[in-house]
Motif scaffolding. Sequence first.
Motif, PDB file in Angstrom:
ATOM      1  N   UNK A 170      75.741  61.859  32.934  1.00  0.00           N
ATOM      2  CA  UNK A 170      75.873  60.523  32.378  1.00  0.00           C
ATOM      3  C   UNK A 170      74.691  59.991  31.374  1.00  0.00           C
ATOM      4  N   UNK A 171      74.029  61.234  30.694  1.00  0.00           N
ATOM      5  CA  UNK A 171      72.705  60.931  29.970  1.00  0.00           C
ATOM      6  C   UNK A 171      71.372  60.840  30.883  1.00  0.00           C
ATOM      7  N   UNK A 172      71.560  60.836  31.934  1.00  0.00           N
ATOM      8  CA  UNK A 172      70.039  60.871  32.505  1.00  0.00           C
ATOM      9  C   UNK A 172      69.563  62.145  32.370  1.00  0.00           C
ATOM     10  N   UNK A 173      68.167  62.068  32.212  1.00  0.00           N
ATOM     11  CA  UNK A 173      67.355  63.130  31.722  1.00  0.00           C
ATOM     12  C   UNK A 173      66.089  63.150  32.641  1.00  0.00           C
ATOM     13  N   UNK A 195      54.909  66.147  38.888  1.00  0.00           N
ATOM     14  CA  UNK A 195      55.508  64.615  38.719  1.00  0.00           C
ATOM     15  C   UNK A 195      57.028  64.729  37.814  1.00  0.00           C
ATOM     16  N   UNK A 196      57.994  64.656  38.844  1.00  0.00           N
ATOM     17  CA  UNK A 196      59.247  64.783  37.965  1.00  0.00           C
ATOM     18  C   UNK A 196      59.918  63.580  37.796  1.00  0.00           C
ATOM     19  N   UNK A 197      60.175  63.113  36.514  1.00  0.00           N
ATOM     20  CA  UNK A 197      60.290  61.836  36.181  1.00  0.00           C
ATOM     21  C   UNK A 197      61.954  61.826  35.739  1.00  0.00           C
ATOM     22  N   UNK A 198      62.612  60.755  36.361  1.00  0.00           N
ATOM     23  CA  UNK A 198      64.235  60.716  36.133  1.00  0.00           C
ATOM     24  C   UNK A 198      64.208  59.580  35.259  1.00  0.00           C
ATOM     25  N   UNK A 199      64.971  59.635  33.998  1.00  0.00           N
ATOM     26  CA  UNK A 199      65.331  58.481  33.142  1.00  0.00           C
ATOM     27  C   UNK A 199      66.455  58.386  33.006  1.00  0.00           C
ATOM     28  N   UNK A 200      67.234  57.240  33.579  1.00  0.00           N
ATOM     29  CA  UNK A 200      68.638  56.850  33.369  1.00  0.00           C
ATOM     30  C   UNK A 200      68.910  56.253  31.890  1.00  0.00           C
ATOM     31  N   UNK A 252      65.743  52.759  33.060  1.00  0.00           N
ATOM     32  CA  UNK A 252      65.138  52.797  34.617  1.00  0.00           C
ATOM     33  C   UNK A 252      64.470  54.212  35.114  1.00  0.00           C
ATOM     34  N   UNK A 253      63.460  54.307  35.670  1.00  0.00           N
ATOM     35  CA  UNK A 253      62.941  55.483  35.684  1.00  0.00           C
ATOM     36  C   UNK A 253      62.564  55.736  37.235  1.00  0.00           C
ATOM     37  N   UNK A 254      62.535  56.943  37.742  1.00  0.00           N
ATOM     38  CA  UNK A 254      62.196  57.156  39.147  1.00  0.00           C
ATOM     39  C   UNK A 254      61.335  58.412  39.130  1.00  0.00           C
ATOM     40  N   UNK A 255      60.213  58.332  39.841  1.00  0.00           N
ATOM     41  CA  UNK A 255      59.419  59.829  39.992  1.00  0.00           C
ATOM     42  C   UNK A 255      59.394  60.359  41.312  1.00  0.00           C
TER      43      UNK A 255
END
Length: 103
Positions: free
Chosen positions: A66-69, A80-85, A89-92
């Motif tokens: 759903x658009x998360x990259x 460092x893998x950054x997940x951006x919703x 909101x971000x999670x590393x």
Amino acid sequence: MSIRISKESCVGCLACTRVCPGSLIKEKDGKAFIRYPRDCWGCASCVKECRFKAIDFYLGADLGGNGTVMNVSEEGDCLLWKIIKPDGTERIIEVDGKNSNKY
Ligand code: SF4
Ligand code: SF4
């Protein structure tokens, strides 16, 4: 799955074009672009190869979708893998390259 390449961040080093197993990434006017995004099978090689964080990787629906990259940067031995919703909101997720093969 697919990727998007930021024209603003891309410096045209073309490292991504050399690692794509499907030769999907091309160059135009000194910038990389993907001609047929639907052909991308999501190996993430180009994302890891880009040192300029110019490539975002779309996560499939089964992984949050759903658009998360996701993109990646290096810090010492760590990736460092950054997940951006979509809501920003971000999670590393930190992966220690030295020890990742121990498991
Ligand atoms: S590796 Fe990154 S900076 Fe280099 S051409 Fe590809 S997208 Fe652009
Ligand atoms: S994720 Fe893999 S298949 Fe898709 S464009 Fe990048 S290198 Fe090519």
